[in-house]
Scaffold this motif. Structure first.
Motif, mmCIF file in Angstrom:
data_model
loop_
_atom_site.group_PDB
_atom_site.id
_atom_site.type_symbol
_atom_site.label_atom_id
_atom_site.label_comp_id
_atom_site.label_asym_id
_atom_site.label_seq_id
_atom_site.Cartn_x
_atom_site.Cartn_y
_atom_site.Cartn_z
ATOM 1 N N ALA A 214 0.705 -1.163 -0.019
ATOM 2 C CA ALA A 214 0.013 0.104 -0.051
ATOM 3 C C ALA A 214 0.739 1.408 0.085
ATOM 4 N N ALA A 215 0.542 2.229 -0.699
ATOM 5 C CA ALA A 215 1.221 3.484 -0.684
ATOM 6 C C ALA A 215 1.225 4.058 0.709
ATOM 7 N N GLY A 216 2.219 4.524 1.392
ATOM 8 C CA GLY A 216 2.343 4.971 2.707
ATOM 9 C C GLY A 216 2.801 4.022 3.370
ATOM 10 N N SER A 217 2.747 2.625 3.180
ATOM 11 C CA SER A 217 3.534 1.627 4.080
ATOM 12 C C SER A 217 5.141 1.713 3.779
ATOM 13 N N TRP A 218 5.908 0.670 4.353
ATOM 14 C CA TRP A 218 7.287 0.514 4.188
ATOM 15 C C TRP A 218 7.738 -0.486 2.891
ATOM 16 N N GLY A 219 6.580 -0.968 2.266
ATOM 17 C CA GLY A 219 6.859 -1.828 1.283
ATOM 18 C C GLY A 219 6.221 -3.351 1.523
#
Ligand code: NAP
Length: 496
Positions: free
Chosen positions: A470-475
């Motif tokens: 998800a965009a905004g996560s750490w991958g």
């Protein structure tokens, strides 16, 4: 006037800077603003001219307006209003197509007005145009007389295409005239890595596998595709970031001390590291994770996924994490974790050197179990360039002996209260000075492509999809599992 970026401004000799691709994103966002900053600091000599060259026919005034607006946008409050008129006088636009030999005759007539000036040709265009530009410069005799040519990365998509393009340039320019830029090498913290390692005895004796547990290198961006969709989808994170920036950082952490910080000595040591990187096995396992962002939220703002931004299907990776080893005496068994991605939780780049735990704890077990943390040296590349050293100290106060981790934190900006030069500011003038220490030699680039080649071909021949994040996560979670299997964690997950 800016606070000078260093106590000593070293003047450069008269020069003509030719920016091919002079109306492009890189030129407008980075090159002119950097040169303007150098103007502000009084580093540009009286006889220095800056030309932007591209195919569109735009007037002199429109060009000045374009450069000014972009400098204002990108320098913000640092835009040096007072220096602008001086800078503007140096600027000129040349309408020129690098594929047309006749256009170079006009260029030559212009440059010959200053026959003794150092000539820098900065190729801020698609690498497919590099060969022809070099050939046309040579054809009209502009390859001589203190000429230098700067190649923007990434050159080529693999070892073979790099060699093809590089050969085309080398057919017309000597290796000593070619500057292959990787702007990460011009960053203050990256320079400081050498200063820390080689001028503090504190670190010299613990910089090895006996004392260092592992190294993490993270280059995280919050931006998505932006204007560069076409380019990015052809390259992806491995070629755009890992092959150059991340591997160069790894080299600077892992290299042996050169006997002097002189151009070829430094590059020789980096090359040895690249050659010592453990080759990839045929069956590439959980040591590499390719990811692609889906929609999500960054800083409270909803953002679309990669495929939505791109408007078509694609397997291009926007995230890579990998675990590797430098197979030599100094680094035996020490994992190096590299990670980079777009649309991650925050824009931050850092190198984390995690030391081993002390050999024996004199403290109560219950305390050490819960509170003892290994020392970490963290070099922040962006934002807020600086260094911190995480140490264990006694939790203050009477009562039992409790331990607490604290940070010795050095923010360069706060400590020195100076304008910190953008990496390009240093590198653009290093070319004029003829100092190629912070540029990549051909054999280094070849070694980097050579090492990464099997990963690229593994990925291109596999039918796997990149792991979603998800965009905004750490991958993707798999990148956490990759590091957990060694009982380690990414730095942002470790207790503060
Ligand atoms: P860009 O925005 O597409 O700009 C390309 C420039 O080249 C334009 O000024 C274009 O103007 C000119 N151009 C194209 N064909 C030409 C020709 N035949 N003769 C003369 N000029 C020509 O590209 P960019 O993003 O600035 O990237 C340039 C290079 O830097 C690429 O190699 C890229 O990989 C690399 N790079 C870019 C960035 C970045 O942040 N943008 C970062 C690192 C590396 P006309 O169409 O008017 O000719």
């Amino acid at each position: 006037m800016n606070q000078p970026s260093s106590a000593r401004i070293i003047p450069v000799d008269p020069f003509d800077y030719l920016v091919f691709g002079g109306t492009g994103d890189l030129a407008l966002r980075k090159l002119y603003p950097s040169l303007l900053q150098r103007e502000e600091d009084g580093q540009l000599p009286e006889r220095a001219r800056i030309f932007g060259a591209a195919r569109h026919d735009i007037s002199h005034d429109d060009f000045l307006q374009l450069v000014r607006e972009n400098c204002q946008e990108h320098l913000g409050a640092q835009f040096p209003e007072q220096a602008w008129p001086r800078f503007a006088q140096r600027l000129a636009y040349l309408c020129l197509d690098v594929t047309k030999r006749e256009d170079f005759e006009t260029l030559k007539a212009e440059l010959d007005k200053e026959p003794d000036a150092i000539r820098v040709y900065y190729l801020a265009m698609a690498p497919s145009l590099f060969g022809q530009t070099a050939a046309n410069l040579h054809a009209v005799g502009l390859h001589e007389n203190n000429a230098r040519i700067v190649l923007e990365k990434p050159v080529g998509r693999d070892l073979q295409t790099f060699q093809q393009i590089d050969d085309q340039v080398r057919a017309h320019f000597d290796e000593s005239q070619i500057y292959r830029i990787d702007h990460y090498l011009g960053k203050e913290t990256v320079q400081n890595l050498a200063a820390l390692r080689f001028s503090n005895i504190l670190f010299t004796h613990v910089w090895d596998a006996d004392h260092i547990d592992h190294v993490q290198i993270t280059v995280a961006e919050t931006v998505g595709l932006g204007e560069r969709a076409g380019y990015y989808d052809r390259y992806g994170a491995m070629r755009d970031m890992v092959q150059n920036h991340l591997l160069q950082l790894l080299c600077l952490v892992a290299m042996e001390p050169p006997s002097q910080l002189e151009q070829d000595m430094l590059r020789d040591e980096k090359l040895k590291v690249l050659k010592a990187l453990r080759p990839w096995p045929e069956a590439i396992n959980g040591d590499v994770v390719f990811g692609q962002y889906e929609k999500g939220s960054i800083g409270g703002k909803d953002v679309p996924g990669y495929l939505e931004e791109l408007g078509q299907d694609s397997r291009t990776e926007t995230f890579v994490a990998l675990r590797t080893f430098v197979d030599n005496w100094r680094w035996k068994g020490v994992p190096f974790y590299l990670r980079t991605g777009k649309r991650l939780a925050s824009r931050h780049s850092e190198i984390v050197v995690q030391f081993k735990q002390v050999a024996h704890s004199v403290f109560d077990d219950t305390i050490t179990n819960t509170q003892m943390q290994p020392n970490r040296l963290v070099l922040r590349l962006q934002p807020d360039e600086g260094v911190s050293l995480e140490l264990m100290t006694k939790d203050p106060g009477p009562g039992g002996m409790r331990l607490r981790q604290v940070k010795l934190d050095l923010s360069f900006q706060k400590e020195f209260n100076l304008h910190f030069p953008d990496a390009y500011e240093r590198l653009l003038l290093d070319v004029v000075r003829g100092n190629s220490t912070l540029f990549m030699r051909r054999d280094e680039v070849e070694a980097a492509w050579h090492w990464i080649g099997p990963l690229l071909s593994h990925w291109e021949h596999s039918s796997d999809k990149p792991r979603a994040y998800a965009a905004g996560s750490w991958g993707p979670l798999d990148s956490n599992y990759m590091i957990y299997k060694d009982n380690n964690r990414w730095h942002e997950e470790t207790p503060a």
